[in-house]
Each structure stands twice: as C-alpha cells, then as structure tokens.
Design an enzyme around this catalytic site. Structure first.
Site, PDB file in Angstrom:
ATOM      1  N   GLY A  71       1.142  -0.956   0.087  1.00  0.00           N
ATOM      2  CA  GLY A  71       0.036   0.318   0.589  1.00  0.00           C
ATOM      3  C   GLY A  71       1.207   0.998  -0.127  1.00  0.00           C
ATOM      4  O   GLY A  71       0.727   2.585  -0.278  1.00  0.00           O
ATOM      5  N   THR A  72       1.713   1.372   1.100  1.00  0.00           N
ATOM      6  CA  THR A  72       2.779   2.436   1.168  1.00  0.00           C
ATOM      7  C   THR A  72       3.190   2.872  -0.671  1.00  0.00           C
ATOM      8  O   THR A  72       3.484   4.079  -0.843  1.00  0.00           O
ATOM      9  CB  THR A  72       3.918   2.336   1.576  1.00  0.00           C
ATOM     10  N   ASN A 155      -7.270   3.729   8.116  1.00  0.00           N
ATOM     11  CA  ASN A 155      -7.502   2.408   8.931  1.00  0.00           C
ATOM     12  C   ASN A 155      -7.352   2.549  10.684  1.00  0.00           C
ATOM     13  O   ASN A 155      -7.365   1.782  10.860  1.00  0.00           O
ATOM     14  CB  ASN A 155      -5.588   2.357   8.432  1.00  0.00           C
ATOM     15  N   GLN A 183      -8.109  -0.197   3.476  1.00  0.00           N
ATOM     16  CA  GLN A 183      -8.374  -1.371   4.172  1.00  0.00           C
ATOM     17  C   GLN A 183     -10.410  -1.068   3.595  1.00  0.00           C
ATOM     18  O   GLN A 183     -10.632  -2.526   4.618  1.00  0.00           O
ATOM     19  CB  GLN A 183      -8.835  -0.083   5.444  1.00  0.00           C
ATOM     20  N   SER A 203      -3.839  -3.656  -0.787  1.00  0.00           N
ATOM     21  CA  SER A 203      -2.388  -4.186  -0.077  1.00  0.00           C
ATOM     22  C   SER A 203      -3.137  -5.290   0.275  1.00  0.00           C
ATOM     23  O   SER A 203      -3.800  -5.971   0.888  1.00  0.00           O
ATOM     24  CB  SER A 203      -2.189  -3.173   1.080  1.00  0.00           C
ATOM     25  N   HIS A 205      -1.392  -7.674   2.723  1.00  0.00           N
ATOM     26  CA  HIS A 205      -1.622  -8.492   3.310  1.00  0.00           C
ATOM     27  C   HIS A 205      -2.355  -8.390   4.783  1.00  0.00           C
ATOM     28  O   HIS A 205      -2.999  -8.057   5.642  1.00  0.00           O
ATOM     29  CB  HIS A 205      -0.242  -8.099   4.161  1.00  0.00           C
ATOM     30  N   THR A 241      12.254  -7.291 -10.772  1.00  0.00           N
ATOM     31  CA  THR A 241      12.153  -8.356 -11.078  1.00  0.00           C
ATOM     32  C   THR A 241      10.145  -8.865 -10.356  1.00  0.00           C
ATOM     33  O   THR A 241       9.956  -8.832  -9.249  1.00  0.00           O
ATOM     34  CB  THR A 241      13.125  -9.402 -11.563  1.00  0.00           C
ATOM     35  N   CYS A 328       1.978   1.024  12.729  1.00  0.00           N
ATOM     36  CA  CYS A 328       3.223   1.610  11.824  1.00  0.00           C
ATOM     37  C   CYS A 328       3.411   2.420  12.882  1.00  0.00           C
ATOM     38  O   CYS A 328       4.419   3.064  12.969  1.00  0.00           O
ATOM     39  CB  CYS A 328       2.655   2.019  10.711  1.00  0.00           C
TER      40      CYS A 328
HETATM   41  C1  LIG Z   1      -4.996   3.115   4.804  1.00  0.00           C
HETATM   42  C2  LIG Z   1      -3.665   2.401   4.311  1.00  0.00           C
HETATM   43  N1  LIG Z   1      -3.078   2.604   3.683  1.00  0.00           N
HETATM   44  C3  LIG Z   1      -1.557   2.463   3.008  1.00  0.00           C
HETATM   45  C4  LIG Z   1      -0.667   1.097   4.777  1.00  0.00           C
HETATM   46  C5  LIG Z   1       0.210   1.033   4.023  1.00  0.00           C
HETATM   47  O1  LIG Z   1       0.636  -0.813   3.809  1.00  0.00           O
HETATM   48  P1  LIG Z   1       1.021  -1.429   3.396  1.00  0.00           P
HETATM   49  O2  LIG Z   1       1.604  -2.271   4.791  1.00  0.00           O
HETATM   50  O3  LIG Z   1       1.109  -2.275   2.432  1.00  0.00           O
HETATM   51  O4  LIG Z   1       2.821  -0.459   2.782  1.00  0.00           O
HETATM   52  C6  LIG Z   1      -1.782   1.202   5.520  1.00  0.00           C
HETATM   53  C7  LIG Z   1      -1.362   0.335   6.298  1.00  0.00           C
HETATM   54  O5  LIG Z   1      -1.202  -0.058   7.404  1.00  0.00           O
HETATM   55  C8  LIG Z   1      -3.498   1.029   5.846  1.00  0.00           C
HETATM   56  O6  LIG Z   1      -3.669   0.777   6.472  1.00  0.00           O
END
Ligand SMILES: Cc1ncc(COP(=O)(O)O)c(C=O)c1O
Length: 389
Positions: A71-72, A155, A183, A203, A205, A241, A328
C-alpha cells in the site's frame, strides 16, 4: 492461554487457499515473468491471471493494474507519479494537491515530502466522525489543483468517506482523484468507473494475502513518473523483477475477497456491533468514528482516565491482540493525528484502543474480550489519578 487476534487492520493471516496457490511459485514454478522460455511464460501467465483477478474486484481493465510492494508504494507511486509528471507542466496546471488530515502516513508523508519540493498541499479537516465535507473539497479546488487524494476508509477509526460525491466533484473540475483503499477493499464493493476514481491503492496483507505485495490502479491515459527506474517492468512504472508468489497471492486474495464479501461483511458487522454494544456498557466509554459509516470490522473506543498503551498491554496479558493506533505509529507513542483531527483531546486520545475483526473471528472470542475489558478498565482507573469517581 487463550489467544484472540483482533488486529486484522494491522495485518491478516494468509488464507490457506491463497497459501496453496502461492507455494508452487517459490520452487517448482520459479521462473522470471520477463523471460521468454517456458519457465518465464509460466510465471508471466500466472501474473496476468492475477492481474485479471485484481482488476475484477474494482471493475477496471487488467492492463490498468500495476503491481507494487504494498500500500505504501502504491500511494507513493500514485501521488509522486502524478506530481512529478505535472511538475514539467506546472505552467499549465499548477502545483496544488488536496488531501485530508486523517490520511495514512503513506499519503501524509508523501504530501509533506512534496511540499518541501515546492508543491502546495491543502489538508482538508474532517468532522467529529472523521468525514470530509464535500463542500470543503469544492471550495478548496482551484485552477492550480491537479490531484485530490482522499482515503476510502480510515485505518484507525474505520470511517468510510463519501467517495462517490468526492469523485463527482473531482470529475466536474477535471482534477485527478486518487484513493487509498487499503482498508476498504474486500469490505466495500468498489467500482472505479462508477465512482470516477483515477488511481486506487491496495495491499495484499490486509486481505489475507502475503506481506510485501500491493497494486495500484492507474486509469488508462493517466501518465505517471516512475518512482523506480530500471528494466521497465509494469509498463515502465515500477521496475524490478516481478514478485510472482506475492502477485499470485494478491490475485487469489482478491478473488476470494470478492466472492465472500457479502457473507464476511455481514458476519463481521454482527460481531462488531455486539462488541460495540458490550463495550459501551462500560462507564464513560465512547465509540470513535461514525456509528454507521464505518468499516464492517472496525470498533474503536476511548475510555476516560485510561491509558491506551497500558490497556493494550493488559489485554495482551489475557492473550488479546488489539491496537492503540495505526500499526506503524503505535510503537512511537505519538498522539494519533486522526483522533486529534476529529476533535478528541490529547489526554482522551491516549485512552483509545482499536479492535479490528476478521473472517476468522468467532462469537466466543468477542464474548471473551467483552468479559475481560470491563475488569481491565476498572483496574487501570483505580491506579489513575484522573479517575476520582
Ligand atoms: C490505509 C492504509 N494505507 C496504506 C497502508 C500501508 O500498506 P502497506 O503496509 O502494504 O505498505 C496501510 C497499512 O496499515 C493502511 O492501513
């Protein structure tokens, strides 16, 4: 000791069906998807099959999906990608980005980084539930605005934004619209065409797929400056890759997520509401976020005169995994920018805790937490100088 995982918003276990689909791609089917021999072709086909599945859940074309590391990275690629392409055309379209005050750091920090490079960013406020006011967006858009980035669902407090209305406004003003749906995906039915979304981050996970894989929807015709240069993978937008196992995993996770969306959200909502009802019976406890416009799996509370970190540790002693902020930032002990933005005072913000349910959560687990929590809150209040009832 009994163990209860209620932190699905931080990450989810990999679904066994996803795992079974991924495993062959580590050893037997290990080819590089860019190679022209049969090993490469096998990996390429698996990647393209996954691309179809990811596109299917948001109703876009397969060639509009770019695979990333999460996601990041998707957020960074979307926002910086549009900004840097735009930089060269600044004379024609300005340098103004609009976002909200409650975005995930992947969006907020990217915007702050761009501010240092001369871009102008407007952080829209939210109401006491965390909802962006559409009129505020309308007022903030100027001739200089080229991008609006507002998350689909928050989130921390689970609030779902009025994405359809926001998309209408951006379309009317001919401004690109990115949404972080990390989310929301698999919990809310998303149709990027109907919603006028130009860019959307997901994302793996968070949806029972593997860590380290994500995707970005980029509407055909939108140009992005790549954030990583190299061999030109993913239409030149994301060289490296391809992570075939991860990509196969996000594809399968989306396929299962789409199939089970109705059933899982219905089920989680029942359990979530049961938990909310039970917890709110505790004296001076409050629900953060919107009572209805919230993710099916999110229950976020604050308790007067209770310290969230201590609460989290005492829950952990009972085998219960919850969160005090977004995963995080929870180790940094910073006051949540989301809670501050919805008007919770810093002291109360520290007394907050997030429970996020998943498809494996059981009724018994919710009962276990509901039984444990009142006693823990009582013990913490006994020790607190702020509790003098
Ligand atoms: C709303 C939101 N955006 C982005 C992310 C980041 O995703 P990733 O952990 O896959 O980098 C998160 C993860 O907590 C999230 O909740």
């Amino acid at each position: 000791m009994k163990k209860v995982y209620l932190d699905y918003g931080a990450t989810t276990p990999v679904d066994k069906d996803v795992l079974n689909e991924i495993l062959p791609f580590f050893h037997e089917r290990f080819g590089n998807a860019s190679s022209i021999h049969s090993y490469g072709k096998e990996a390429f086909d698996a990647v393209e099959n996954a691309r179809e599945k990811v596109s299917d859940i948001i109703n876009c074309k397969a060639n509009e999906i770019v695979f990333t590391s999460g996601g990041t990275e998707s957020d960074n690629l979307a926002i910086k990608g549009v900004a840097y392409i735009n930089k060269d055309k600044r004379k024609t379209k300005g340098n103004h980005i609009i976002t909200s005050a409650i975005e995930h750091p992947a969006v907020l920090e990217t915007c702050r980084h761009l501010e240092k490079q001369g871009f102008n960013v407007k952080y829209l406020p939210v109401d006491k539930y965390g909802i962006v006011n559409t009129k505020d967006l309308e007022d903030a858009i100027s001739a200089n605005t080229f991008l609006v980035t507002i998350m689909y669902a928050n989130n921390e407090i689970g609030t779902v934004e009025p994405i359809e209305e926001l998309g209408k406004i951006t379309k009317e003003h001919n401004v690109l619209f990115h949404t972080d749906a990390v989310q929301a995906i698999t919990k809310i039915s998303i149709d990027v065409i109907k919603l006028n979304i130009d860019l959307l981050s997901v994302s793996a996970h968070k949806i029972y797929g593997p860590k380290g894989t994500g995707a970005l929807y980029v509407k055909n015709g939108i140009k992005l400056e790549p954030t990583a240069h190299g061999g030109g993978h993913e239409k030149g937008l994301r060289s490296s890759t391809l992570n075939t196992p991860g990509i196969v995993g996000i594809g399968k996770a989306c396929e299962i997520g789409k199939k089970r969306m109705k059933k899982d959200t219905f089920y989680m909502k029942i359990l979530r509401d049961k938990l909310i009802k039970n917890v709110l019976e505790i004296e001076e406890s409050y629900l953060n976020g919107h009572p209805e416009k919230r993710l099916a799996n999110n229950a976020h509370f604050r308790f007067t005169a209770v310290e969230g970190e201590s609460l989290n540790l005492m829950l952990d002693d009972k085998g219960i995994a919850a969160a005090t902020g977004s995963a995080c930032s929870s180790k940094k002990l910073q006051t949540s920018h989301v809670l501050l933005a919805i008007g919770v005072n810093p002291k109360e913000a520290h007394g907050s805790i997030r429970f996020t349910l998943g498809k494996y959560t059981s009724k018994e687990e919710i009962e276990y937490v509901s039984d444990a929590l009142p006693e823990i809150v009582k013990r913490l209040r006994k020790m607190s100088p702020l509790w003098n009832r």
